[in-house]
Every structure is written in C-alpha cells, then in structure tokens.
Design an enzyme around this catalytic site. Structure first.
Site, short mmCIF file in Angstrom:
data_model
loop_
_atom_site.label_atom_id
_atom_site.label_comp_id
_atom_site.label_asym_id
_atom_site.label_seq_id
_atom_site.Cartn_x
_atom_site.Cartn_y
_atom_site.Cartn_z
N GLU A 29 0.83 -1.20 0.00
CA GLU A 29 0.00 0.00 0.00
C GLU A 29 0.87 1.25 0.00
O GLU A 29 1.73 1.42 0.88
CB GLU A 29 -0.90 -0.02 1.25
CG GLU A 29 -1.91 -1.17 1.20
CD GLU A 29 -2.52 -1.48 2.57
OE1 GLU A 29 -2.23 -0.76 3.55
OE2 GLU A 29 -3.28 -2.47 2.65
N GLU A 60 -4.91 -5.62 2.87
CA GLU A 60 -3.81 -6.44 3.40
C GLU A 60 -4.01 -7.92 3.09
O GLU A 60 -3.08 -8.63 2.72
CB GLU A 60 -3.65 -6.26 4.91
CG GLU A 60 -3.03 -4.93 5.32
CD GLU A 60 -4.01 -3.79 5.38
OE1 GLU A 60 -5.23 -4.05 5.28
OE2 GLU A 60 -3.57 -2.63 5.51
N PHE A 83 2.09 -1.61 8.77
CA PHE A 83 2.39 -1.73 10.20
C PHE A 83 2.14 -3.18 10.61
O PHE A 83 1.20 -3.81 10.11
CB PHE A 83 1.47 -0.83 11.04
CG PHE A 83 1.76 0.63 10.88
CD1 PHE A 83 2.64 1.28 11.75
CD2 PHE A 83 1.20 1.36 9.85
CE1 PHE A 83 2.92 2.63 11.59
CE2 PHE A 83 1.48 2.71 9.67
CZ PHE A 83 2.34 3.35 10.55
N ASP A 85 0.77 -4.32 13.08
CA ASP A 85 -0.61 -4.46 13.58
C ASP A 85 -1.55 -4.95 12.47
O ASP A 85 -2.52 -5.65 12.73
CB ASP A 85 -1.10 -3.11 14.10
CG ASP A 85 -0.08 -2.45 15.00
OD1 ASP A 85 -0.28 -2.42 16.21
OD2 ASP A 85 0.97 -1.99 14.48
N PHE A 86 -1.26 -4.53 11.24
CA PHE A 86 -2.15 -4.88 10.11
C PHE A 86 -1.91 -6.31 9.61
O PHE A 86 -2.64 -6.78 8.74
CB PHE A 86 -1.99 -3.91 8.94
CG PHE A 86 -2.09 -2.44 9.28
CD1 PHE A 86 -2.56 -2.01 10.51
CD2 PHE A 86 -1.70 -1.48 8.36
CE1 PHE A 86 -2.65 -0.65 10.81
CE2 PHE A 86 -1.78 -0.13 8.65
CZ PHE A 86 -2.25 0.30 9.88
N HIS A 129 -0.82 0.88 16.02
CA HIS A 129 0.35 1.07 15.15
C HIS A 129 1.66 0.82 15.91
O HIS A 129 2.68 1.42 15.60
CB HIS A 129 0.37 2.49 14.57
CG HIS A 129 -0.74 2.79 13.62
ND1 HIS A 129 -2.03 3.03 14.04
CD2 HIS A 129 -0.77 2.89 12.27
CE1 HIS A 129 -2.79 3.28 12.98
NE2 HIS A 129 -2.05 3.19 11.91
#
Lengths: 328, 321
Positions: A29, A60, A83, A85-86, A129
């Site tokens: 992205e 994602e 990140f 987290d994603f 994040h």
C-alpha cells in the site's frame, strides 16, 4: 566502510535483488509514488516503474494472497504490510495458505515470498500502530521469521530472505530505520538461522531481539562500568532458531536474561527459556532464567506510559545486575 | 466437438459419480477420515467448465474438489489414494479430501477455508500478467463464499488490475445448511460483480454440460482477449448433504427429488443420444469402463502404502534454495 541507515540497507537489498532477478517485485500500500509510510521504498517506483512496484488498494488480505499466488507460480514477491498491527488482516493468507500449501500439496508447490513489516512502539502511534506480534508467526511451521537489528544484518538477511524458497516474515523496527552502521555495497547474504554474538562477555548472557539488542548493548556498556561483563546474543532469525549459539553462551556465563519488546506472556522469550531449560545448558545455570519483556497491556499513547510499557535501557541494567548478584 | 471428446467428458462425469459413491461407502466403513464433501449433482459444472480450458489455464477451487481433480486430469487412482491418506495420493496423503492438487496439471488445489483461495487466484493471475503469459485462472467457489471478505478484496483487486481471472460461482443454493436468502443481501450472486464494474453472466443451465460449456467458452474468450476478469454464476444443486452425516434438516425431500430429475449425467446422456452423437450402447460401455476404473482405483488405494513415518517432516519447507 561506508555507513548507511537500516532503512537504506533494506532499500538497497531490494533494489539490488530486483536488478539481479526479474521475478522479484514489490507489492503493498502506497509503496510507489508515496514511497511507503516510512519511505523505505522511496525512489524505487521511479527506477522500476509501476509494473514492478505494485501499489495496491487498502487490502492487506488481498495483497498477501496475491503475493502468495504469484509466488506459487515462481515469482518472488516482496509484500509490505505498512504496520505489523495490520498483519492481523494478512495472517489468514500467511498462516493458513502460504505456510501450508507446500505441505498440503505433498511437496508439489513452494511459496518463495517475503512479507516485510515494521513492528514496535516508541513513536506515539498508540494501540493500532505499535505492536510486536512476531511470535504469532513463529508458532507456524512453514513460515520463517526474521528480525534484523543492524543495517548490516538487515541487508544480508533480506537478501537471504528474498532468495529463500519459503515464505519469510521479515520484521523491521520503526525506531531502527534511522540508525546507521557499516554496510558493504556489494550483495551478500546472511543465512537464516544463524545467531550473532553482538558482544562477548563472561558474567551474563542477554538474548535479545530487534531494538532490544541495541538497548542491551547500551546496558552492557553501563554494566561494564560496574565490572559486569555481559554477552549479548542476537538470534536474528526466530524460526529457524540457532539454538547452538545460545546454549553455548549460557554454558559459558551460567546466567541468562531474555529481552524482547513483545508482551511477555506468550512471547518469544518463553520459547527461548524453554530451549535453554531443555538443553545441556540447564546444568550450568547458576540463577533462574529471567525474561524482561513488554508489559501485559496494549501500547498506550501517552509518552511516559508508552515508555513504561516496554523494556528500556535502565530496566535491562537493573535486571541484569540483579541476576548477576543472584537477587532473582 | 467430436464424438471421442464427448465420450471423454461423459466418462469424466460418470467416474466422478461412481468414485464419490464409492468414497461414501469407504467413509461409512471408516476408511476415509475427516470430512467428505461430495460433488454429486454438480458434475456438469466443473466438467463443462474445465473442458473449455487450454493447458496453460490454471484451475483453483474450494473443498468440494474430487470432481475438479478428475476433470483436471488427475487419475481416479491418485484421487482415491488421497482419500485413503496413502503415499500414492495426489497430495501424498497430506491433504485428503479437501486438498487435492497437482501443479503439473495446472490444478492449484483444493482449499478448505471458504473464500480464502480467491486472493490466491488473483495472485496466480497476477503472476501470469507479470510474466505476460497467455493464461486464464479459473477460480471456482460456492455461493456462500460471496459473503466473506476474501471475495470482495479479490474481486476488487482483479478488476483494478485487469487480471485474467474467471470467477466462477457455483451456486448450489446453500452455504452448508443456510439458504441464500438468509445469507446474501442480493438474490443473484452475479450482482456482486456489478459492484466492481465486472462483466458477468448468470446461467440457470448448471445441470446441462452443454450450457455450461457455452457460457464458460464465452467467458474465457473474453478474458483471453485481454478484457480483464469475468464473473460467471452457474446455478446448480447438490443432490447429497453438505458433507457426510449432514441430517439435511434445512431443505425438503421434495425439493431434492425434483432436482434429481435434472441429473446432469442423465441430461448429457439424453443429449448425446438425441443428437445422435453416440448410441446408447456406446454410453453403456463408457459407464461400464468408468465403473471398472473406479473399482480398480479403490483396489489401488487400499493396497497402496501408508506414508512412512520417517517422512513426517517432509514438505514443510523447501530445504534447498
């Protein structure tokens, strides 16, 4: 030797490999004209064009699956998840698909892809994040998990990861992006599954990952002033894990502190402690195996709270001193 | 199409039917473990669809995959041996019923998490686009898969990038035991392709291989001419439960009986005789051969070796780089 940053080392590894091997492409992205959220891919779009630097929608799961599928038929995609987290959104494709396709098809397929992602707190980016979720992926046979600390390691490990014929999760750290170190200009690889002794010592072994290696080295400097001689071991790849180097170090020092940023419960430190306890190093231990890791909370926004959520240099110094003085 | 080609497709459909009937018995005898999802009733869909592909075209599907494996050219022996978990199975006994695959036959599996293979299909097509290969990826899935996120991310990506994918929704009207109107906001699955600006077609002719072939041929041609992805919805019906042991409380027996009148093998048989492509005796012969093929496959599978324990750790990683 010239010095470049950790971020530049990562970019250089990708650039050199894309120049060498046409089957390598980037997918992620805003990695194109935007240059990536942390500017890791800055300038690569201009060099390689939209055919090889694939800007995706915010997807994602979709982009991780697309990388997996392309890898299945012989491409070598490098996916960027903005990140760590994603990676929760990407994890189905990584854990259920990329990791298992080869086994599930009786060895008839392989998935030579890399999924790069920055982990870690310290940027004031709060709960969504800042996480360090590497151990979720370490738990999955079929995946490899790499966590470089220095610019030198970042380049060599990334080149090895791209050339690896298995899916590799390459975990970067946001706070390391701007750190500098010596990096050869030519291409070189560091084999996955080879730990590195970042500092030799005799009184205590610290096994640390990612930014905690840097903090442990700083702590070692402090402790040296008190006459405490610390050895710092960086596994560099968590799966496969170089157990030999860790066990040998613990046999030498008889004491061990494990440090990582991820939350302690269920973190990689438990695995390291288990490996040490099960090994011949057990008989050499003069103190309990101690873990210093992230606190049992999400990463908070407030700067002071955030700093107190994960180990800092002072915490490492204090804990190391306690172990050496047998106060644990 | 020549007589021999017709007879080959007829053979495939009968082999699938007989093979799955045998599998059902073997399951009840405890020789097949886990879950067993039968394709009985839907044979015209994959047989018709896959008969329209070129060798370079890739096929990927969900867990109701025994028929697709046969259509892709995997032998009845290898499918049956896989069902019995043998080393001679198409996935060496590691995958079982839901993970038939043979990449050399351009069949990329058998996937058991609903919808999860759709992003991978987009990736296969992305790889072909990147390499400038003249290949179409045929991705099959059920109506239930259109309600999960994978579907939407994959369709969007394929449309944004003009990927050469044929999305084939096999609409058998139930996602496990949940009928469409209880699960989907729209009645026709092809309507979801509209949201991605994707050309699409719904055919009610899923029990008739000739109608499937016509729809598939047009769709594949569209994609191969470089016009990007296409969404094909094929209405069909499974005559048996979702998987073995399904009590089928969610549908009326009369409904099943009515659909069974449209047996895809019967329809094809009648077509071939009516159109004078083949004589009834030709088809009887094919059926007898198919039955013998399946019997031999059961024997082959039963007599095949179990995977050796020293291979337990094989195929987890590629060891050499």
């Amino acid at each position: 030797m010239r010095e470049i940053t950790y971020l530049e080392a990562i970019r250089e590894a990708m650039t050199q490999e894309m120049e060498r091997d046409e089957s390598v492409f980037l997918i992620g992205e805003d990695i194109g004209t935007y240059g990536g959220a942390f500017q890791v891919t800055h300038g690569m779009y201009e060099q390689f064009g939209p055919e090889r630097i694939l800007d995706t929608p915010i997807t994602e799961l979709g982009l991780t699956g697309a990388a997996t599928g392309a890898a299945l038929i012989g491409m070598r995609p490098i996916a960027e998840i903005m990140f760590m987290d994603f990676t929760t959104l990407a994890s189905e494709q990584l854990v259920n698909q990329a990791a298992k396709l080869r086994f599930m098809f009786g060895g008839k397929a392989s998935v030579p892809m890399v999924l790069r992602t920055p982990a870690g707190s310290g940027t004031g980016a709060a709960e969504h994040h800042s996480q360090s979720l590497e151990n979720w992926f370490v738990h999955v046979p079929g995946l490899k998990v790499v966590m470089p600390t220095t610019p030198y390691d970042a380049k060599g490990l990334l080149l090895a990861s791209i050339r690896d014929n298995n899916p590799v999760v390459f975990v970067e750290h946001k706070l390391l992006y701007k750190t500098k170190g010596e990096v050869p200009e030519e291409d070189y690889t560091i084999p996955l599954g080879q730990a590195d002794v970042k500092r030799s010592g005799t009184d205590l072994t610290i096994v640390a990952t990612s930014i905690m290696v840097s903090r442990s080295l700083e702590a070692a400097e402090e402790l040296a002033k008190e006459g405490i001689n610390v050895e710092v071991v960086d596994p560099r790849s968590l799966r496969p894990l170089d157990t030999g180097t860790i066990v040998e170090s613990v046999k030498k020092t008889g004491k061990v502190l494990i440090v990582h940023e991820a939350v302690k419960t269920g973190g990689f430190g438990g695995e390291l402690a288990g490996v040490i306890a099960e090994s011949e190093a057990f008989g050499y231990l003069e103190a309990p195996i101690v873990r210093l890791a992230g606190r049992e909370i999400p990463i908070p926004y407030n700067r002071t709270l955030e700093q107190n959520a994960v180990p800092q240099v002072a915490n490492i110094v204090e804990k190391a001193r306690d172990i050496v003085q047998l106060k644990v | 199409m020549k007589k021999a080609e017709h007879l080959e497709l007829y053979r495939q459909m009968v082999v699938i039917r007989r093979l799955e009937e045998s599998a059902a018995h073997l399951y009840q005898e405890g020789k097949i473990g886990g879950f067993l999802h039968l394709y009985i009733g839907q044979e015209a869909v994959s047989t018709g669809l896959i008969s329209m592909r070129q060798p370079q075209d890739r096929v990927i599907t969900a867990y109701r995959d025994h028929g697709v494996a046969i259509n892709c050219g995997i032998s009845a022996n290898a499918v049956m041996a896989e069902l019995l978990g043998k080393e001679t199975g198409t996935s060496k006994g590691r995958g079982g019923s839901m993970h038939m695959a043979d990449t050399e036959k351009n069949f990329w599996g058998g996937h058991a998490i609903v919808g999860a293979h759709l992003p991978i299909a987009a990736g296969l097509a992305l790889g072909d686009q990147y390499e400038e290969n003249d290949a179409v990826t045929i991705c099959m899935f059920g109506d239930g898969a259109t309600n999960i996120g994978f579907f939407h991310e994959a369709l969007n990506l394929s449309a944004v990038w003009d990927l050469p994918v044929l999305w084939v929704c096999e609409n058998n009207q139930y996602g496990m035991g949940t009928e469409i109107k209880r699960a989907s906001a729209v009645e026709e699955m092809r309507q979801k392709a509209e949201g991605y600006g994707m050309p699409n077609l719904r055919t009610e002719g899923g029990m008739d291989i000739m109608q499937v072939r016509e729809a598939a041929g047009d769709a594949i041609e569209h994609i191969r001419s470089g016009k990007g992805p296409f969404f094909l919805e094929i209405v069909t019906y499974r005559f048996v439960g979702h998987s073995m042991g399904d009590p089928e409380r969610y549908r009326e027996k009369e409904e099943v009986t009515k659909w069974r009148e449209d047996d895809p093998i019967g329809i094809y048989n009648k077509y071939l005789v009516d159109e004078k492509v083949a004589k009834a005796a030709d088809l009887d012969k094919v059926e007898a051969e198919a039955e013998a093929e399946v019997e031999a496959a059961v024997k082959f599978a039963e007599e095949s070796p179990e995977p050796a324990l020293d291979t337990l750790f094989d195929h987890v990683y590629v060891e050499e780089n």
